[in-house]
Design a protein around this motif. Structure first.
Motif, PDB file in Angstrom:
ATOM      1  N   LYS A 133       0.837  -1.208   0.000  1.00  0.00           N
ATOM      2  CA  LYS A 133       0.000   0.000   0.000  1.00  0.00           C
ATOM      3  C   LYS A 133       0.869   1.254   0.000  1.00  0.00           C
ATOM      4  CE  LYS A 133      -4.086  -1.958   2.149  1.00  0.00           C
ATOM      5  NZ  LYS A 133      -4.905  -2.079   3.335  1.00  0.00           N
ATOM      6  N   ILE A 134       1.902   1.246   0.819  1.00  0.00           N
ATOM      7  CA  ILE A 134       2.826   2.390   0.864  1.00  0.00           C
ATOM      8  C   ILE A 134       3.511   2.553  -0.492  1.00  0.00           C
ATOM      9  CG2 ILE A 134       5.013   3.215   1.834  1.00  0.00           C
ATOM     10  CD1 ILE A 134       4.064   1.873   4.493  1.00  0.00           C
ATOM     11  N   LEU A 135       4.075   1.470  -1.008  1.00  0.00           N
ATOM     12  CA  LEU A 135       4.810   1.525  -2.274  1.00  0.00           C
ATOM     13  C   LEU A 135       3.943   2.039  -3.409  1.00  0.00           C
ATOM     14  CD1 LEU A 135       7.135   0.943  -4.224  1.00  0.00           C
ATOM     15  CD2 LEU A 135       6.367  -1.444  -4.284  1.00  0.00           C
ATOM     16  N   PHE A 136       2.750   1.484  -3.585  1.00  0.00           N
ATOM     17  CA  PHE A 136       1.926   1.886  -4.724  1.00  0.00           C
ATOM     18  C   PHE A 136       1.274   3.251  -4.513  1.00  0.00           C
ATOM     19  CE2 PHE A 136       2.858  -2.452  -5.680  1.00  0.00           C
ATOM     20  CZ  PHE A 136       3.190  -2.352  -7.027  1.00  0.00           C
ATOM     21  N   ASN A 137       1.213   3.704  -3.276  1.00  0.00           N
ATOM     22  CA  ASN A 137       0.838   5.089  -3.024  1.00  0.00           C
ATOM     23  C   ASN A 137       1.972   6.015  -3.499  1.00  0.00           C
ATOM     24  OD1 ASN A 137      -0.858   7.190  -1.983  1.00  0.00           O
ATOM     25  ND2 ASN A 137       0.490   7.304  -0.210  1.00  0.00           N
ATOM     26  N   TRP A 138       3.215   5.628  -3.225  1.00  0.00           N
ATOM     27  CA  TRP A 138       4.374   6.396  -3.702  1.00  0.00           C
ATOM     28  C   TRP A 138       4.401   6.467  -5.220  1.00  0.00           C
ATOM     29  CZ3 TRP A 138       8.865   3.778  -0.519  1.00  0.00           C
ATOM     30  CH2 TRP A 138       8.793   4.187   0.818  1.00  0.00           C
ATOM     31  N   LEU A 139       4.050   5.360  -5.877  1.00  0.00           N
ATOM     32  CA  LEU A 139       4.173   5.248  -7.341  1.00  0.00           C
ATOM     33  C   LEU A 139       2.898   5.614  -8.100  1.00  0.00           C
ATOM     34  CD1 LEU A 139       6.133   1.872  -7.578  1.00  0.00           C
ATOM     35  CD2 LEU A 139       7.040   4.173  -7.998  1.00  0.00           C
ATOM     36  N   ARG A 140       1.860   6.011  -7.414  1.00  0.00           N
ATOM     37  CA  ARG A 140       0.545   6.168  -8.053  1.00  0.00           C
ATOM     38  C   ARG A 140       0.544   7.065  -9.281  1.00  0.00           C
ATOM     39  NH1 ARG A 140      -0.842   8.740  -2.962  1.00  0.00           N
ATOM     40  NH2 ARG A 140      -0.533  10.965  -3.244  1.00  0.00           N
ATOM     41  N   TYR A 141       1.413   8.059  -9.333  1.00  0.00           N
ATOM     42  CA  TYR A 141       1.438   8.956 -10.500  1.00  0.00           C
ATOM     43  C   TYR A 141       2.421   8.490 -11.578  1.00  0.00           C
ATOM     44  CZ  TYR A 141      -1.017  11.946  -7.218  1.00  0.00           C
ATOM     45  OH  TYR A 141      -1.913  12.436  -6.306  1.00  0.00           O
ATOM     46  N   ASN A 142       3.172   7.433 -11.297  1.00  0.00           N
ATOM     47  CA  ASN A 142       4.204   6.986 -12.229  1.00  0.00           C
ATOM     48  C   ASN A 142       3.994   5.585 -12.779  1.00  0.00           C
ATOM     49  OD1 ASN A 142       5.584   8.630  -9.775  1.00  0.00           O
ATOM     50  ND2 ASN A 142       6.342   9.305 -11.748  1.00  0.00           N
ATOM     51  N   ILE A 143       3.063   4.843 -12.213  1.00  0.00           N
ATOM     52  CA  ILE A 143       2.919   3.425 -12.575  1.00  0.00           C
ATOM     53  C   ILE A 143       2.170   3.221 -13.890  1.00  0.00           C
ATOM     54  CG2 ILE A 143       0.787   2.984 -11.268  1.00  0.00           C
ATOM     55  CD1 ILE A 143       3.714   0.607 -11.162  1.00  0.00           C
ATOM     56  N   LYS A 144       1.210   4.067 -14.193  1.00  0.00           N
ATOM     57  CA  LYS A 144       0.392   3.891 -15.396  1.00  0.00           C
ATOM     58  C   LYS A 144       1.281   3.926 -16.647  1.00  0.00           C
ATOM     59  CE  LYS A 144      -4.034   5.058 -17.222  1.00  0.00           C
ATOM     60  NZ  LYS A 144      -4.880   3.955 -16.976  1.00  0.00           N
ATOM     61  N   ASN A 145       1.107   2.915 -17.497  1.00  0.00           N
ATOM     62  CA  ASN A 145       1.844   2.762 -18.757  1.00  0.00           C
ATOM     63  C   ASN A 145       3.351   2.598 -18.585  1.00  0.00           C
ATOM     64  OD1 ASN A 145      -0.459   2.878 -20.449  1.00  0.00           O
ATOM     65  ND2 ASN A 145      -0.521   5.087 -20.103  1.00  0.00           N
ATOM     66  N   SER A 146       3.788   2.238 -17.398  1.00  0.00           N
ATOM     67  CA  SER A 146       5.219   2.047 -17.165  1.00  0.00           C
ATOM     68  C   SER A 146       5.647   0.631 -17.560  1.00  0.00           C
ATOM     69  CB  SER A 146       5.553   2.293 -15.689  1.00  0.00           C
ATOM     70  OG  SER A 146       4.883   1.348 -14.876  1.00  0.00           O
ATOM     71  N   ILE A 147       6.932   0.481 -17.787  1.00  0.00           N
ATOM     72  CA  ILE A 147       7.532  -0.832 -18.010  1.00  0.00           C
ATOM     73  C   ILE A 147       8.324  -1.134 -16.745  1.00  0.00           C
ATOM     74  CG2 ILE A 147       9.115  -2.209 -19.401  1.00  0.00           C
ATOM     75  CD1 ILE A 147       8.330  -0.406 -21.764  1.00  0.00           C
ATOM     76  N   CYS A 148       8.009  -2.282 -16.119  1.00  0.00           N
ATOM     77  CA  CYS A 148       8.577  -2.618 -14.817  1.00  0.00           C
ATOM     78  C   CYS A 148       9.437  -3.872 -14.906  1.00  0.00           C
ATOM     79  CB  CYS A 148       7.465  -2.843 -13.804  1.00  0.00           C
ATOM     80  SG  CYS A 148       6.332  -1.460 -13.620  1.00  0.00           S
ATOM     81  N   LEU A 149      10.437  -3.916 -14.055  1.00  0.00           N
ATOM     82  CA  LEU A 149      11.346  -5.055 -13.956  1.00  0.00           C
ATOM     83  C   LEU A 149      11.348  -5.521 -12.510  1.00  0.00           C
ATOM     84  CD1 LEU A 149      13.689  -6.820 -15.145  1.00  0.00           C
ATOM     85  CD2 LEU A 149      15.222  -4.954 -14.498  1.00  0.00           C
ATOM     86  N   ASP A 150      11.016  -6.793 -12.280  1.00  0.00           N
ATOM     87  CA  ASP A 150      11.031  -7.374 -10.942  1.00  0.00           C
ATOM     88  C   ASP A 150      12.238  -8.300 -10.877  1.00  0.00           C
ATOM     89  OD1 ASP A 150      10.553  -8.500  -8.472  1.00  0.00           O
ATOM     90  OD2 ASP A 150       8.442  -8.929  -8.866  1.00  0.00           O
ATOM     91  N   CYS A 151      13.292  -7.839 -10.199  1.00  0.00           N
ATOM     92  CA  CYS A 151      14.588  -8.534 -10.231  1.00  0.00           C
ATOM     93  C   CYS A 151      14.613  -9.870  -9.502  1.00  0.00           C
ATOM     94  CB  CYS A 151      15.662  -7.624  -9.659  1.00  0.00           C
ATOM     95  SG  CYS A 151      16.011  -6.204 -10.714  1.00  0.00           S
TER      96      CYS A 151
END
Length: 186
Positions: free
Chosen positions: A36-54
């Motif tokens: 919840k904390i993380l996706f609150n931090w990223l809420r304005y940047n996550i849409k249409n992003s390309i993500c890498l889960d290491c």
């Protein structure tokens, strides 16, 4: 949290359950509270992003990203049984724009380099070695995984206060509980 399942906390797949890998004792999926904390931090940047889960593990960070509107997720995982469970979860949710890499994270990142918008670093419980995390961050920089505006989320147990990072990264957000959660921006 059920030991064999974990919930998606919000977005398109809200309340959907993911199966966990019973064969992997090192797995400690990111808790609902921390997500919840993380996706609150990223809420304005996550849409249409390309993500890498290491260190994909359960895949909950990547799947949560897709639930919040990420365009694509790349999972890297070296445990075959964990990958089988991750594929079941991807099929269960009928996810698209997912790439699974069956490999050691450090080795794979040293051979391929395409800048990512958001990178998740949450190593398995027993390998949460601070030096592994620092080495990975420097590999991300050296092999062109970062671009201006890339975010790197790092989760680790409290081993020492600061992670050594290249000067190009700036600490954006930090949360301390039993674990440390740092969000850096390039």
């Amino acid at each position: 949290m059920n030991k064999n399942k974990i919930n998606i906390i919000s977005g398109k797949f809200y309340k959907r359950k993911l199966l966990l890998d019973n064969y992997n004792n090192q797995m400690r999926p990111t808790t609902n509270f921390i997500r919840k904390i993380l996706f609150n931090w990223l809420r304005y940047n996550i849409k249409n992003s390309i993500c890498l889960d290491c260190f994909a593990g359960s895949g909950v960070l990547g799947i949560e990203s897709l639930s919040h509107g990420a365009k694509k997720i790349i999972f890297i995982e070296k445990n075959y049984n964990t990958i089988k469970k991750l594929k079941k979860n991807i099929d269960l949710l009928k996810l698209k724009n997912v790439q699974i890499i069956y490999n050691d994270t450090l080795n794979w990142l040293m051979h391929f380099g395409k800048p990512q918008d958001i990178i998740f670093i949450d190593p398995p419980f027993f390998s949460s070695d601070i030096f592994l995390i620092e080495k990975l961050i420097f590999i991300l920089e050296k092999y062109n995984w970062l671009k201006i505006g890339s975010y790197i989320y790092i989760e680790y147990y409290y081993l020492r206060k600061n992670i050594l990072t290249p000067n190009i990264l700036k600490l954006h957000k930090k949360k301390k509980k039993k674990i440390i959660c740092n969000l850096y921006i390039r």
